[in-house]
Design a protein around this motif. Structure first.
Motif, PDB file in Angstrom:
ATOM      1  N   GLN A  77       0.833  -1.572   0.239  1.00 32.09           N
ATOM      2  CA  GLN A  77       0.041  -0.040   0.549  1.00 32.09           C
ATOM      3  C   GLN A  77       0.672   1.141  -0.002  1.00 32.09           C
ATOM      4  OE1 GLN A  77      -2.431  -0.067   3.349  1.00 32.09           O
ATOM      5  NE2 GLN A  77      -4.262  -1.337   1.683  1.00 32.09           N
ATOM      6  N   SER A  78       0.267   2.354  -0.661  1.00 33.41           N
ATOM      7  CA  SER A  78       0.954   3.359  -0.987  1.00 33.41           C
ATOM      8  C   SER A  78      -0.201   4.987  -0.631  1.00 33.41           C
ATOM      9  CB  SER A  78       2.095   3.276  -2.227  1.00 33.41           C
ATOM     10  OG  SER A  78       1.417   2.858  -3.467  1.00 33.41           O
ATOM     11  N   LYS A  79       0.387   6.269  -0.349  1.00 28.28           N
ATOM     12  CA  LYS A  79      -0.212   6.832  -0.185  1.00 28.28           C
ATOM     13  C   LYS A  79       1.101   8.295  -1.269  1.00 28.28           C
ATOM     14  CE  LYS A  79      -2.292   8.070   3.277  1.00 28.28           C
ATOM     15  NZ  LYS A  79      -3.900   8.568   2.934  1.00 28.28           N
ATOM     16  N   GLU A  80       0.041   8.595  -2.285  1.00 22.45           N
ATOM     17  CA  GLU A  80       0.330   9.978  -2.843  1.00 22.45           C
ATOM     18  C   GLU A  80       1.072  11.263  -2.154  1.00 22.45           C
ATOM     19  OE1 GLU A  80      -0.138  10.304  -6.676  1.00 22.45           O
ATOM     20  OE2 GLU A  80      -0.222   8.207  -7.577  1.00 22.45           O
ATOM     21  N   ASP A  82      -5.807   5.092  -0.537  1.00 22.37           N
ATOM     22  CA  ASP A  82      -4.261   4.546  -0.111  1.00 22.37           C
ATOM     23  C   ASP A  82      -4.249   4.041  -1.861  1.00 22.37           C
ATOM     24  OD1 ASP A  82      -3.474   5.460   2.328  1.00 22.37           O
ATOM     25  OD2 ASP A  82      -4.091   3.517   2.947  1.00 22.37           O
ATOM     26  N   TYR A  83      -3.315   3.697  -2.614  1.00 24.57           N
ATOM     27  CA  TYR A  83      -3.116   2.645  -3.716  1.00 24.57           C
ATOM     28  C   TYR A  83      -2.721   1.583  -3.045  1.00 24.57           C
ATOM     29  CZ  TYR A  83      -2.904   7.203  -6.564  1.00 24.57           C
ATOM     30  OH  TYR A  83      -3.852   7.809  -7.083  1.00 24.57           O
ATOM     31  N   ASN A 107      -5.995  16.220   1.661  1.00 23.35           N
ATOM     32  CA  ASN A 107      -5.829  16.944   2.704  1.00 23.35           C
ATOM     33  C   ASN A 107      -4.683  17.272   2.830  1.00 23.35           C
ATOM     34  OD1 ASN A 107      -8.312  15.211   4.025  1.00 23.35           O
ATOM     35  ND2 ASN A 107      -6.558  13.290   4.821  1.00 23.35           N
ATOM     36  N   VAL A 108      -4.784  18.843   3.437  1.00 22.37           N
ATOM     37  CA  VAL A 108      -3.366  20.025   3.588  1.00 22.37           C
ATOM     38  C   VAL A 108      -2.803  19.395   3.766  1.00 22.37           C
ATOM     39  CG1 VAL A 108      -2.934  22.457   3.732  1.00 22.37           C
ATOM     40  CG2 VAL A 108      -4.572  21.301   1.701  1.00 22.37           C
ATOM     41  N   ASP A 119       1.385  21.556   0.945  1.00 24.43           N
ATOM     42  CA  ASP A 119       2.136  19.951   1.265  1.00 24.43           C
ATOM     43  C   ASP A 119       0.061  19.389   1.025  1.00 24.43           C
ATOM     44  OD1 ASP A 119       4.374  20.277   1.184  1.00 24.43           O
ATOM     45  OD2 ASP A 119       4.830  20.142   3.168  1.00 24.43           O
ATOM     46  N   MET A 120       0.302  18.290   0.288  1.00 29.17           N
ATOM     47  CA  MET A 120      -1.266  17.615   0.577  1.00 29.17           C
ATOM     48  C   MET A 120      -0.857  16.462   0.602  1.00 29.17           C
ATOM     49  SD  MET A 120      -2.774  18.788  -3.259  1.00 29.17           S
ATOM     50  CE  MET A 120      -2.632  18.166  -5.162  1.00 29.17           C
ATOM     51  N   GLU A 121      -1.914  15.434   0.439  1.00 31.77           N
ATOM     52  CA  GLU A 121      -2.087  14.150  -0.026  1.00 31.77           C
ATOM     53  C   GLU A 121      -3.278  13.551  -0.377  1.00 31.77           C
ATOM     54  OE1 GLU A 121      -0.014  12.335   3.928  1.00 31.77           O
ATOM     55  OE2 GLU A 121      -2.608  12.388   4.432  1.00 31.77           O
ATOM     56  N   VAL A 122      -3.127  12.137  -1.252  1.00 35.16           N
ATOM     57  CA  VAL A 122      -5.031  11.852  -1.646  1.00 35.16           C
ATOM     58  C   VAL A 122      -5.199  11.725  -0.856  1.00 35.16           C
ATOM     59  CG1 VAL A 122      -4.096  12.271  -4.250  1.00 35.16           C
ATOM     60  CG2 VAL A 122      -3.653  10.266  -2.670  1.00 35.16           C
TER      61      VAL A 122
END
Length: 86
Positions: free
Chosen positions: A10-13, A80-81, A52-53, A74-77
């Motif tokens: 699993q990964s997060k961008e 999770d992939y 999410n900022v 900075d932000m993240e989707v």
């Protein structure tokens, strides 16, 4: 000897965005982005992602004091992939 292999990963961008030089009016729009509880990133004309900022500190900029400035975000989707190895 056999190697240990993860079958599911699993990964997060995450993204770090930096604006060009902007005006005080444009900077005020970013203030809303930093304080909003719901933010969507328009990836292309038909795709929007909830994000999410992650840096929530916002410094007010004033044109008469700070002649030109830019803003970093900075932000993240929010999902999770998951990839599987067979």
């Amino acid at each position: 000897e056999r190697l240990k292999v993860n079958m599911v990963n699993q990964s997060k961008e995450t993204y770090h965005l930096v604006t060009d030089w902007i005006s005080e009016e444009e900077a005020n729009v970013f203030n809303e982005l930093f304080t909003s509880p719901v933010v969507y990133w328009e990836f292309d004309a038909s795709t929007k992602y909830a994000v999410n900022v992650t840096n929530t500190a916002y410094e007010y900029k004033y044109h008469n004091k700070d002649k030109v400035f830019n803003i970093e975000l900075d932000m993240e989707v929010t999902f999770d992939y998951t990839s599987q190895t067979y």
